[in-house]
Scaffold this motif. Structure first.
Motif, PDB file in Angstrom:
ATOM      1  N   SER A 154       0.971  -1.177   0.101  1.00 39.60           N
ATOM      2  CA  SER A 154       0.041  -0.056  -0.082  1.00 39.60           C
ATOM      3  C   SER A 154       0.998   1.292   0.013  1.00 39.60           C
ATOM      4  O   SER A 154       2.047   1.147   0.280  1.00 39.60           O
ATOM      5  CB  SER A 154      -0.989  -0.071   1.225  1.00 39.60           C
ATOM      6  N   GLN A 156       0.269   5.674   1.065  1.00 46.30           N
ATOM      7  CA  GLN A 156      -0.662   6.530   1.564  1.00 46.30           C
ATOM      8  C   GLN A 156      -0.305   7.865   1.628  1.00 46.30           C
ATOM      9  O   GLN A 156       0.849   8.246   1.719  1.00 46.30           O
ATOM     10  CB  GLN A 156      -0.822   5.942   3.128  1.00 46.30           C
ATOM     11  N   HIS A 214      -4.605  15.031  -0.163  1.00 43.97           N
ATOM     12  CA  HIS A 214      -5.623  14.249  -1.008  1.00 43.97           C
ATOM     13  C   HIS A 214      -6.903  15.314  -1.043  1.00 43.97           C
ATOM     14  O   HIS A 214      -7.123  16.122  -0.146  1.00 43.97           O
ATOM     15  CB  HIS A 214      -5.934  12.999  -0.606  1.00 43.97           C
ATOM     16  N   TRP A 266      -9.964  13.601  -1.727  1.00 45.19           N
ATOM     17  CA  TRP A 266     -11.196  12.516  -1.432  1.00 45.19           C
ATOM     18  C   TRP A 266     -11.996  12.491  -0.375  1.00 45.19           C
ATOM     19  O   TRP A 266     -11.611  12.722   0.792  1.00 45.19           O
ATOM     20  CB  TRP A 266     -10.214  10.876  -1.047  1.00 45.19           C
ATOM     21  N   THR A 308     -14.877   3.234   0.342  1.00 47.10           N
ATOM     22  CA  THR A 308     -13.708   2.271  -0.363  1.00 47.10           C
ATOM     23  C   THR A 308     -14.296   2.117  -1.728  1.00 47.10           C
ATOM     24  O   THR A 308     -15.518   1.438  -1.955  1.00 47.10           O
ATOM     25  CB  THR A 308     -13.629   0.909   0.475  1.00 47.10           C
ATOM     26  N   MET A 324      -9.015   1.933  -2.995  1.00 47.02           N
ATOM     27  CA  MET A 324      -8.613   3.256  -2.262  1.00 47.02           C
ATOM     28  C   MET A 324      -9.540   3.552  -1.144  1.00 47.02           C
ATOM     29  O   MET A 324     -10.741   3.374  -1.570  1.00 47.02           O
ATOM     30  CB  MET A 324      -8.722   4.470  -3.395  1.00 47.02           C
ATOM     31  N   ARG A 333     -10.213   6.390   2.142  1.00 40.67           N
ATOM     32  CA  ARG A 333      -9.952   7.644   2.936  1.00 40.67           C
ATOM     33  C   ARG A 333      -9.995   7.064   4.381  1.00 40.67           C
ATOM     34  O   ARG A 333     -11.073   6.599   4.910  1.00 40.67           O
ATOM     35  CB  ARG A 333     -10.650   8.651   2.756  1.00 40.67           C
ATOM     36  N   LEU A 379      -5.211   8.921   2.577  1.00 48.00           N
ATOM     37  CA  LEU A 379      -5.619   8.498   1.604  1.00 48.00           C
ATOM     38  C   LEU A 379      -4.676   7.249   1.192  1.00 48.00           C
ATOM     39  O   LEU A 379      -3.728   7.583   0.955  1.00 48.00           O
ATOM     40  CB  LEU A 379      -6.023   9.382   0.288  1.00 48.00           C
ATOM     41  N   ARG A 380      -5.510   6.125   1.174  1.00 43.51           N
ATOM     42  CA  ARG A 380      -4.491   4.781   0.916  1.00 43.51           C
ATOM     43  C   ARG A 380      -4.910   4.029  -0.301  1.00 43.51           C
ATOM     44  O   ARG A 380      -6.083   3.779  -0.542  1.00 43.51           O
ATOM     45  CB  ARG A 380      -4.746   3.874   2.339  1.00 43.51           C
ATOM     46  N   ALA A 381      -4.047   3.597  -1.130  1.00 41.43           N
ATOM     47  CA  ALA A 381      -4.296   2.726  -2.292  1.00 41.43           C
ATOM     48  C   ALA A 381      -3.532   1.455  -1.797  1.00 41.43           C
ATOM     49  O   ALA A 381      -2.351   1.489  -1.540  1.00 41.43           O
ATOM     50  CB  ALA A 381      -3.843   3.253  -3.628  1.00 41.43           C
ATOM     51  N   VAL A 401      -2.170   5.282  -9.370  1.00 36.96           N
ATOM     52  CA  VAL A 401      -2.972   6.518  -8.763  1.00 36.96           C
ATOM     53  C   VAL A 401      -3.012   7.460  -9.729  1.00 36.96           C
ATOM     54  O   VAL A 401      -3.816   8.297  -9.676  1.00 36.96           O
ATOM     55  CB  VAL A 401      -2.376   6.595  -7.271  1.00 36.96           C
ATOM     56  N   PHE A 440      -2.336  13.029  -5.081  1.00 37.62           N
ATOM     57  CA  PHE A 440      -1.663  12.131  -4.012  1.00 37.62           C
ATOM     58  C   PHE A 440      -0.227  12.667  -3.824  1.00 37.62           C
ATOM     59  O   PHE A 440       0.304  13.321  -4.718  1.00 37.62           O
ATOM     60  CB  PHE A 440      -1.559  10.857  -4.769  1.00 37.62           C
TER      61      PHE A 440
END
Length: 412
Positions: free
Chosen positions: A274, A276, A280, A282, A288, A298, A300, A305-307, A332, A339
């Motif tokens: 991941s 983060q 961001h 979002w 999600t 993705m 929040r 914000l995490r992918a 991303v 990001f």
């Protein structure tokens, strides 16, 4: 049971420690303290109650070549660790038959039906009901051609008690200004959700455990022994701890502990990656979202914000493959998501058994040993209900979920 040692401070271990404490046990939580090692730290935070079909199925075997990392997909095998995942893969193939898949789907459907309500009870026990955001999640396609090809089939996939519907134009328009272009199509899942922040949830659970008098020992478990009179753990700091009972909840590292207890646990470290970003745009109410073409989720959180993505079969302790972070960051950027140029990067092992069911139960050869590991992609999702199952076992009362399919002795 008067006293119990819990090995493992990830979400399964932490939730179980708090729940056992609530049941009246004197609980000592044994954990090395490196919170970034566990899958609890860097996962997507998704409460995936819809994932009722085990991944051990021939359809996934047939699809695997097109999903390989070298072909642009999320699946990879670290060849240096073939000695670990090779024997596991043979057992995985043995679990792909129709009868095994049907048993697995029934077991997962039952336990996942309890997942979200159990999380809401756990959040209340931790003193913070806002930990859980039951606002569903989205599965989207950016390409109209891919959506035309795959959406109808995806809509027919088993989803347990989760309601799935095609997203409306208004639903898709919510991504305007978040992505370079809104998704072409998508499916919305009602009856799922996420935690507000995975590490924040763990911190809240442990804070409640500490406040109620729980003991935490920041050391590794080097040697475990179970006798009729009780259990003992030799710790990495040279200390030893004794108790009436033991819970093994050490994720991918449970394999070695179970071996010491004379039990075979064919775990593999199925690793996820991941990235983060604190920077961001979002929205807080956008749930999600899984981007189907790239297998990227993705979410929040309070922390950013995490992918997340990738399924990498490797040793839990293997060094990270930086190529996966770079590809994830490129996905991303391609989506047009705001990001950080230098995001926080994480890799961690999902503890996975060959049939993609967890191991939850009481050890037959040592009844004062309980275990809870092998939750694969559903560790966060099932951690709360797992803690309730462990509490029921410890109190010797009926569990709300049939535990026979989850016995570790199924691999004997």
């Amino acid at each position: 049971m008067k006293s119990i040692l819990v090995i493992g401070g990830g979400l399964v271990g932490a939730a179980s420690a708090l729940r056992l404490q609530h049941e009246g046990a004197a609980v000592t939580l044994i954990d090395p303290g490196d919170m970034r090692r566990a899958a609890s730290y860097g996962n997507a935070g998704h409460l995936g109650a819809e994932q009722v079909s085990p991944w051990s199925a021939w359809e996934h075997v047939r699809a695997a070549p097109g999903l390989l990392f070298g072909a642009g997909g999320p699946l990879d095998f670290r060849w240096r660790d073939a000695g670990l995942w090779g024997p596991w893969a043979l057992r995985y193939l043995g679990a792909c038959g129709a009868a095994s898949v049907a048993r697995g789907r029934e077991a997962l459907s039952t336990i996942l039906g309890h997942a979200l309500p159990a999380w809401q009870r756990l959040a209340a026990l931790a003193g913070d009901e806002s930990l859980v955001k039951p606002h569903g999640h989205a599965l989207v396609w950016m390409s109209p051609a891919r959506a035309d090809k795959e959406l109808t089939a995806a809509l027919r996939n088993p989803s347990g008690g989760v309601r799935v519907r095609e997203m409306s134009s208004a639903d898709l328009a919510r991504y305007q200004g978040v992505l370079r272009a809104p998704p072409a199509a998508g499916l919305f899942h009602d009856g799922t959700g996420q935690v507000r922040d995975p590490q924040g949830a763990r911190d809240a659970i442990l804070a409640a455990f500490d406040a109620k008098g729980g003991e935490r020992v920041r050391a590794g478990a080097m040697r475990v022994q179970a006798r009729k009179s009780g259990v003992q753990i030799q710790l990495s700091d040279g200390d030893a701890r004794d108790a009436d009972a033991l819970l093994v909840a050490a994720g991918a590292w449970s394999r070695g502990l179970m071996r010491q207890l004379g039990t075979y646990a064919p775990l593999i470290g199925e690793r996820g990656y991941s990235v983060q970003s604190r920077d961001h745009v979002w929205p807080e109410d956008l749930p999600t979202t899984v981007f189907e073409e790239t297998s990227v989720a993705m979410s929040r959180f309070d922390s950013g914000l995490r992918a997340t993505s990738f399924i990498e079969f490797a040793s839990p302790n293997a060094p990270a493959d930086a190529r996966k972070w770079r590809r994830l960051e490129r996905h991303v950027r391609d989506l047009g998501v705001r990001f950080s140029e230098t995001p926080d990067r994480w890799v961690g092992p999902r503890p996975t058994l060959p049939d993609y069911l967890p191991a939850i139960g009481r050890l037959e050869r040592a009844p004062n040993v309980l275990y809870a590991f092998g939750h694969a992609h559903l560790g966060l999702t099932m951690s709360a209900i797992t803690s309730e199952l462990i509490a029921a076992l410890a109190a010797e009362r009926d569990a709300p979920v049939p535990l026979e399919p989850l016995r570790i002795e199924r691999f004997a």
